[in-house]
Design an enzyme around this catalytic site. Structure first.
Site, PDB file in Angstrom:
ATOM      1  N   CYS A 123      -3.771   1.174   6.149  1.00 32.98           N
ATOM      2  CA  CYS A 123      -4.007   0.066   7.090  1.00 32.98           C
ATOM      3  C   CYS A 123      -4.944   0.526   8.210  1.00 32.98           C
ATOM      4  CB  CYS A 123      -2.702  -0.411   7.712  1.00 32.98           C
ATOM      5  SG  CYS A 123      -1.521  -1.086   6.530  1.00 32.98           S
ATOM      6  N   CYS A 129       1.148   2.705   8.735  1.00 28.06           N
ATOM      7  CA  CYS A 129       0.515   2.646   7.414  1.00 28.06           C
ATOM      8  C   CYS A 129      -0.883   3.269   7.456  1.00 28.06           C
ATOM      9  CB  CYS A 129       0.462   1.173   6.987  1.00 28.06           C
ATOM     10  SG  CYS A 129      -0.657   0.818   5.639  1.00 28.06           S
TER      11      CYS A 129
END
Length: 109
Positions: A37, A34
């Site tokens: 993230c 991600c």
């Protein structure tokens, strides 16, 4: 990561570290793949140092801990949950700035 006080959370320690915590807890739900993230990770590391002894900062890898992610209905990542006295009190979905997270933690102290 060497100075990090981030707690790696999983099935074995989530209840002890988060639900039974005597201080507020920030929990970052994330995954390796991600992109947003990855932007939040260094912020989480800094917060773990900034709030050492005052609040706990933890992270849950959703790929390795699907049960926790499902229990808290984490549908997209990054999602950051804030716990106080064992209860989820705030949820931030998507990457936010360090001041955003700092303000929320301070409001719980």
């Amino acid at each position: 990561m060497s100075n990090s006080n981030v707690i790696i959370l999983d099935e074995s320690n989530f209840e002890d570290e988060v639900i039974n915590s005597s201080v507020p807890v920030l929990v970052d739900f994330w995954a390796e793949w991600c992109g947003p993230c990855q932007m939040v990770l260094p912020i989480v590391d800094e917060l773990s140092t900034d709030f050492k002894g005052k609040a706990k900062i933890g992270k849950v890898n959703v790929d390795e801990n699907r049960t926790i992610a499902m229990k808290y209905r984490v549908m997209s990542i990054p999602t950051v949950l804030f716990f106080n006295n064992g209860e989820e009190v705030r949820r931030e979905v998507g990457a936010k700035t360090k001041p955003d997270y700092t303000t929320i933690i301070n409001s719980l102290l």
